[in-house]
Design a protein around this motif. Structure first.
Motif: not given
Length: 312
Positions: A216-239
């Motif tokens: 039931g899961i297509l992909a497993e993800c991690r999201n990183f945006a340190p340029l915006y002071d977000i070392p890692e984010e736990s859920a990102t809709g746009t990404s």
């Protein structure tokens, strides 16, 4: 003169409290203008979450502006899901469809009993990276340099190569495929290098993923945006909206299908983000005249409620 706003923390893309991705939500008065940008940025910094949504009524719909502690962004999926769930749960809106104005574009939001679905901005593809550029991306996470990752079961030869690529459904991110969940968990970000690469390629950050073997899961993800002071984010809709379009290009997503992405496990905040790829008049997206639409859906829980007072 003192101004007072209702303020919330919403756990977006979570079925239970303290999961998913937390976002600040500030509800403005019906006829009230947005505060000054500098104040909204300071409020986002005070709430200390990756994004805070400032919401106001606009005709029959709404307008939202999104701020990180470092500045404004054009669109934020989890903050939008969180904001509309807050308004639904607090009795501010009924179930239904609402127009939403953002800096990215005007969207539609479907508020349902079991969650919220939102339109993403129209998919846009940027550069595919050269082998040398791709190698630097992997090295920025302590991973072996390479040009991409082989995906079995797809393509005319039964295998195709997933390559790093810039994709946007509102915010531009680098889609960075890795081999499996083990490699996904092992990745360690060099913050300064990823900031430099983000500036170089004019993206918000990096969306790292692997195809999942879980039912039931297509992909497993991690999201990183340190340029915006977000070392890692736990859920990102746009990404994950961008990832939906990216994977469609490789034949891994079918139109009309509901895809599920798992994110946030390394942070102890597992998040379930759903997506659908739609198209006009129910016909094939591969016709040039057809315009694709990616939708992101999920639930949210209110974890904190209060009142914010500001003396002008």
């Amino acid at each position: 003169m003192a101004k007072k706003w209702s303020v919330y923390i919403a756990d977006a893309f979570a079925k239970e409290l303290y999961g998913g991705n937390q976002a600040g939500v500030v509800i403005l008065g019906e006829e009230e203008e947005f505060p000054q940008d500098s104040l909204m940025c300071r409020i986002a910094g005070e709430l200390r979450h990756s994004e805070t949504a400032f919401v106001k009524s606009k005709g029959m719909g709404f307008e939202i502006r999104y701020f990180t502690p470092a500045g404004e962004v054009d669109l934020c999926g989890h903050a939008t899901i969180g904001a509309f769930e807050v308004m639904k749960q607090e009795g501010m809106i009924e179930l239904g469809k609402f127009p939403l104005k953002t800096r990215a574009q005007e969207l539609f939001i479907d508020v349902e009993s079991q969650g919220v679905w939102m339109d993403m901005a129209s998919p846009r593809e940027g550069d595919t990276f050269s082998d040398q550029e791709a190698a630097k991306l992997y090295e920025a996470y302590g991973l072996a340099p390479r040009a991409g990752v082989d995906l079995k079961g797809y393509g005319p030869e039964g295998i195709c190569r997933l390559q790093p690529k810039i994709v946007s459904t509102g915010l531009s991110d680098i889609m960075l495929p890795v081999a499996d969940s083990g490699e996904l968990q092992r990745a360690v970000q060099d913050d300064s290098l990823v900031c430099a690469l983000s500036e170089q390629y004019q993206v918000v950050g990096v969306h790292m993923f692997c195809m999942s073997t879980r039912p039931g899961i297509l992909a497993e993800c991690r999201n990183f945006a340190p340029l915006y002071d977000i070392p890692e984010e736990s859920a990102t809709g746009t990404s994950n909206g961008a990832l939906t379009w990216y994977l469609y290009g490789y034949g891994a997503v079918e139109t009309g299908q509901e895809s599920v992405f798992l994110q946030g496990e390394t942070m102890g905040r597992p998040s379930c983000i759903k997506s659908r790829l739609l198209f006009s008049q129910g016909e094939s997206l591969r016709k040039e005249k057809e315009k694709p639409l990616v939708r992101i859906g999920g639930e949210a829980r209110i974890s904190l409620k209060g009142e914010l007072t500001y003396e002008e």
